[in-house]
Scaffold this motif. Structure first.
Motif, short mmCIF file in Angstrom:
data_model
loop_
_atom_site.label_atom_id
_atom_site.label_comp_id
_atom_site.label_asym_id
_atom_site.label_seq_id
_atom_site.Cartn_x
_atom_site.Cartn_y
_atom_site.Cartn_z
N LEU A 352 0.82 -1.21 0.00
CA LEU A 352 0.00 0.00 0.00
C LEU A 352 0.86 1.27 0.00
O LEU A 352 0.39 2.33 -0.42
CB LEU A 352 -0.92 0.00 1.22
CG LEU A 352 -2.02 -1.06 1.23
CD1 LEU A 352 -2.86 -0.95 2.49
CD2 LEU A 352 -2.91 -0.95 0.00
N GLY A 353 2.08 1.14 0.45
CA GLY A 353 2.96 2.30 0.45
C GLY A 353 3.22 2.86 -0.94
O GLY A 353 3.58 4.03 -1.10
N PHE A 354 3.03 2.02 -1.96
CA PHE A 354 3.28 2.45 -3.33
C PHE A 354 2.01 2.89 -4.06
O PHE A 354 2.05 3.21 -5.24
CB PHE A 354 3.97 1.33 -4.12
CG PHE A 354 5.35 1.02 -3.65
CD1 PHE A 354 6.42 1.81 -4.05
CD2 PHE A 354 5.60 -0.03 -2.80
CE1 PHE A 354 7.71 1.54 -3.61
CE2 PHE A 354 6.87 -0.32 -2.35
CZ PHE A 354 7.94 0.48 -2.76
N VAL A 355 0.88 2.88 -3.35
CA VAL A 355 -0.39 3.29 -3.96
C VAL A 355 -0.33 4.72 -4.51
O VAL A 355 -0.84 4.98 -5.61
CB VAL A 355 -1.55 3.13 -2.96
CG1 VAL A 355 -2.80 3.85 -3.45
CG2 VAL A 355 -1.85 1.66 -2.75
N PRO A 356 0.28 5.69 -3.80
CA PRO A 356 0.33 7.05 -4.36
C PRO A 356 0.99 7.11 -5.74
O PRO A 356 0.50 7.83 -6.63
CB PRO A 356 1.16 7.83 -3.32
CG PRO A 356 0.91 7.11 -2.04
CD PRO A 356 0.82 5.66 -2.42
N GLN A 357 2.08 6.38 -5.92
CA GLN A 357 2.72 6.36 -7.24
C GLN A 357 1.79 5.78 -8.28
O GLN A 357 1.71 6.28 -9.42
CB GLN A 357 4.01 5.55 -7.18
CG GLN A 357 5.15 6.24 -6.44
CD GLN A 357 6.39 5.38 -6.37
OE1 GLN A 357 6.31 4.18 -6.15
NE2 GLN A 357 7.55 5.99 -6.55
N MET A 358 1.07 4.72 -7.92
CA MET A 358 0.15 4.10 -8.87
C MET A 358 -0.98 5.05 -9.25
O MET A 358 -1.36 5.14 -10.42
CB MET A 358 -0.42 2.82 -8.26
CG MET A 358 0.60 1.74 -8.00
SD MET A 358 -0.16 0.28 -7.32
CE MET A 358 -1.29 -0.14 -8.63
N LEU A 359 -1.52 5.76 -8.27
CA LEU A 359 -2.62 6.67 -8.55
C LEU A 359 -2.18 7.79 -9.49
O LEU A 359 -2.93 8.20 -10.39
CB LEU A 359 -3.17 7.25 -7.25
CG LEU A 359 -3.82 6.25 -6.28
CD1 LEU A 359 -4.34 6.96 -5.04
CD2 LEU A 359 -4.94 5.47 -6.96
N ILE A 360 -0.96 8.29 -9.28
CA ILE A 360 -0.44 9.34 -10.17
C ILE A 360 -0.27 8.79 -11.59
O ILE A 360 -0.61 9.45 -12.57
CB ILE A 360 0.89 9.89 -9.63
CG1 ILE A 360 0.65 10.62 -8.30
CG2 ILE A 360 1.54 10.84 -10.63
CD1 ILE A 360 1.91 11.04 -7.59
N LEU A 361 0.25 7.56 -11.69
CA LEU A 361 0.40 6.93 -13.01
C LEU A 361 -0.97 6.76 -13.67
O LEU A 361 -1.12 7.05 -14.87
CB LEU A 361 1.08 5.57 -12.86
CG LEU A 361 1.18 4.73 -14.14
CD1 LEU A 361 2.06 5.42 -15.18
CD2 LEU A 361 1.71 3.33 -13.84
N PHE A 362 -1.96 6.31 -12.91
CA PHE A 362 -3.28 6.09 -13.47
C PHE A 362 -3.92 7.40 -13.94
O PHE A 362 -4.69 7.42 -14.90
CB PHE A 362 -4.18 5.40 -12.45
CG PHE A 362 -3.78 3.98 -12.15
CD1 PHE A 362 -3.04 3.24 -13.06
CD2 PHE A 362 -4.15 3.37 -10.96
CE1 PHE A 362 -2.67 1.93 -12.79
CE2 PHE A 362 -3.79 2.06 -10.68
CZ PHE A 362 -3.05 1.35 -11.60
N ILE A 363 -3.63 8.50 -13.25
CA ILE A 363 -4.15 9.80 -13.68
C ILE A 363 -3.57 10.16 -15.04
O ILE A 363 -4.29 10.60 -15.95
CB ILE A 363 -3.80 10.89 -12.64
CG1 ILE A 363 -4.70 10.74 -11.40
CG2 ILE A 363 -4.00 12.29 -13.24
CD1 ILE A 363 -4.37 11.72 -10.29
#
Length: 729
Positions: A352-363
């Motif tokens: 879950l610590g890497f969720v922020p990076q994933m959300l930015i990529l998905f944007i």
């Protein structure tokens, strides 16, 4: 009984966007054909007695593609109460071709004239009243993206469904109408519903294979039909199907002339942009630059800042101490405390610590999809893929797989030929999905100072693996043949709405978070058990790690069941540079879910304990694997067999056990070979690996791969003959 309303239209016309707006459903939306590979249903918001069905995007009701077969089967056999025919107003001539067929089905039709905001912005004008009069159906101006005109549209559609009044078919020239009337005398009286006879008459003239299969027509009637077709062809000096196609476009041309006025005949803004981004020379470098920026921002800069805070503060200084304090307060047993802190918090928290990076990529990915650029990428890659035996249609599932491999594999259904479809299924998961992003971020952060080239290269290594596979397998008997043709509409560029981008981001992100709360949670519990139990001098039982941290904790884990299993498998990966039991176990756990790789590493290297006292855990990982081996480890996990869910999708789409095993086996072998070459050859070049038997084997593999790429295609002559035969016919 619920009213059934179907959405039918060309790919990229906005059907799924409208479906989401009408039903509140979070269906996947994209700017390329093939996203909707099956019909989807949802209840209309505010009117639960109205069911809306989103059909695959199609260009016609001819049985040429799987999407067309699915859509027309639904419309003919399930007979919805009304059809909302989505028409892209910016490309009205092309879209109305389907309209002329839909109105022949004997079902009430309402035309949703979509993207009218773009039409007005371009200075063009469409007289919807005149258009409605010419086509004999209601026409409603809307913007699905901006939710404009939707209330009026659904009101008209519901009214049409309740009235049951069929749409009025368009009329063609005298010769064509005469042929249709003659075909009607041949069509059996009980062949279809009365209001559908005109559609069946036309399909008889076109010798539609699926219609002929269902009808019982005598040989004498077929001779009469052939006579009618011959007369029509002689009169128009063309084949029957082309005559009817031309007749449709003559009607469309006349309708457009009366109801549409263009502001100017010059190049539109989209056309001007496309002269640059789809340029034969500039297209690929621009795409590479765009993806570099996407991954650089997502993984290296903004993404890293947010993720570092999430890992170091949220899952380092806030959650673990708070959970530990709560557990101590209620006096839980030591084993349960270890399970929660060392297993669940360390494992799930590491992911879950890497969720922020994933959300930015998905944007970023959602923005590129909604603005229309990703459709151009499919067009660009078609030019490249076709040279290597694949078509742009194969790249579409790969674009979808950048979010998740499962829908990417399922989207392979849009590939027309069985050979190309199988190859697409085998290669789709080479493209890094969202679940692989934590692995990329972990390796980039631990070994390469969060350098942007690590993430960027991961994406293009996936594409390189696809191209290599296409070249090599197209030279084999089972995959030989020309790639499937690729036809698609390029939507006009437009600025996506914030809501649509955020919805797409949240849909993909929430799917990842749910997986962390289910599959990964269960996996970490199993891994915790295997890591904390083993055989000692006193027998089998729970190992006592006490307050050990870092390297001391890792050393103590050597007696665990997990260490024994990993130690047995580790020699297999030693030539790739990551022959420790910890890295081996993490890689194998990735078969359950790719996120498990990071979760397992987090548990095995004691991320939670180290983070609590503020120390960096990168040094601990670096002590077990050198940078070049870490990159080989990254590439291996990117290319090897995907997670169990994606494997299940592969099995369903292959519908063949042997082909499924071949696909998974090929992925694993290619991943191993590429990882071996990277570690042995790359390590030798930069001085991290000594020359040895592994280097010799790697060099031999490089020579073998080059040979497979450049060797002549033994089936090339057969393919040329096949194309020549088709051309002559």
């Amino acid at each position: 009984m619920a009213l059934k309303i179907a959405l039918a239209g060309n790919p990229n016309c906005g059907k799924t966007t409208l479906f989401n707006a009408l039903t509140g459903s979070n269906q996947y939306v994209g700017n390329w054909p093939g996203v909707t590979v099956e019909k989807k249903e949802g209840k209309l918001k505010g009117q639960k007695d109205v069911v809306v069905t989103d059909l695959p995007g199609i260009y016609s009701l001819s049985p040429y593609t799987l999407e067309e077969v699915v859509s027309r089967k639904y419309l003919l056999e399930e007979t919805p109460d009304a059809i909302i025919n989505m028409v892209d107003a910016t490309n009205i001539e092309r879209n109305l071709y389907l309209t002329t067929q839909v109105v022949e089905l004997g079902i009430p039709v309402v035309i949703a004239l979509n993207m009218m905001d773009v039409v007005r912005k371009n200075g063009d004008k469409i007289d919807s009243k005149k258009l409605s009069s010419e086509l004999g159906v209601e026409v409603v101006e809307i913007s699905a993206l901006k939710s404009e005109g939707l209330d009026k549209l659904i009101s008209k559609a519901v009214a049409a469904a309740k009235s049951g009044k069929a749409a009025t078919p368009v009329r063609f020239d005298d010769n064509t109408e005469k042929a249709i009337a003659a075909a009607d005398t041949i069509l059996p009286q009980n062949a279809c519903k009365a209001e559908q006879r005109r559609w069946f008459d036309i399909k008889l003239l076109e010798k539609d294979s699926k219609v002929l299969e269902k009808l019982t027509i005598t040989d004498q009637s077929m001779k009469e039909l052939d006579k009618v077709r011959t007369e029509l062809e002689v009169a128009n000096d063309d084949d029957t199907e082309s005559v009817i196609t031309n007749a449709r476009y003559e009607v469309i041309t006349d309708v457009v002339k009366k109801s549409v006025s263009k502001a100017n005949s010059g190049l539109s803004i989209s056309d001007k942009i496309d002269r640059i981004v789809t340029n034969r020379i500039l297209a690929l470098p621009i795409f590479a630059l765009v993806m570099f920026i996407v991954y650089y921002v997502s993984v290296t800069t903004i993404g890293t800042i947010v993720t570092d805070w999430t890992n170091d503060v949220l899952f380092g200084e806030i959650i673990p101490p708070a959970v530990e304090a709560g557990l101590d307060a209620v006096g839980v047993a030591g084993w349960l405390k270890s399970l929660i802190l060392d297993g669940i918090v360390a494992g799930v928290g590491a992911v879950l610590g890497f969720v922020p990076q994933m959300l930015i990529l998905f944007i970023f990915l959602a923005f590129l999809e909604y603005c229309g650029y990703m459709a151009r990428v499919a067009f660009i890659m078609d030019r490249i893929f076709r040279k290597f035996g694949l078509s742009g249609k194969s790249f579409i599932p790969m674009l979808i797989a950048s979010g998740c491999g499962v829908p990417g594999v399922m989207a392979s259904r849009t590939i027309d030929t069985e050979k190309d479809r199988r190859m697409t299924i085998m290669t789709t998961t080479f493209i890094p999905c969202g679940a692989k992003l934590p692995i990329i971020a972990l390796i980039a952060g631990a070994f390469f100072g969060n350098s942007g080239w690590v993430a960027w290269s991961s994406y293009f290594i996936g594409i390189a693996a696809v191209i290599f596979t296409g070249i090599v397998l197209k030279k084999t008997k089972v995959f030989a043949g020309d790639p499937a043709p690729f036809v698609m509409e390029l939507p006009a560029y437009h600025m996506p709405t914030v809501g649509s981008v955020l919805r797409s981001m949240w849909e993909r992100g929430w799917s990842f978070i749910k997986k962390a709360g289910t599959v990964i949670l269960l996996s970490t519990i199993v891994l915790w058990f295997l890591m904390n139990f083993g055989f000692t001098e006193s027998g089998f039982g729970m190992l006592d790690f006490g307050d050990l941290e870092g390297e001391a904790l890792i050393a103590a884990q050597e007696e665990s069941i997990l260490a024994k299993i990993g130690g047995f498998l580790a020699p297999i990966f030693a030539p790739l540079g990551f022959g420790t039991w910890q890295m081996t176990v993490a890689a194998v756990s990735g078969l359950i879910a790719k996120e498990n790789v990071v979760a397992t590493i987090g548990m095995l290297f004691g991320f939670a304990e180290v983070a609590e006292d503020g120390a960096e855990y990168w040094d601990i990982i670096q002590a077990h694997i050198v940078p070049i081996a870490a990159y080989a480890y990254l590439v291996f996990n990117l290319l090897c067999a995907p997670c169990f869910a994606a494997m299940g999708a592969i099995k369903r789409e292959m519908n063949n056990g042997k082909w499924t095993m071949f696909a998974i086996g090929y992925q694993c072998v290619l991943a191993y070979v590429v990882g071996l070459i990277i570690y042995q050859i790359g390590g030798l070049i930069i001085g991290q690996v000594s020359f040895g038997i592994g280097t010799i084997v790697a060099a031999a593999l490089v020579i073998g791969m080059v040979y497979l790429l450049v060797r002549p295609n033994p089936y090339k002559d057969a393919q040329i003959e096949s194309r020549r035969a088709v051309s002559e016919n």
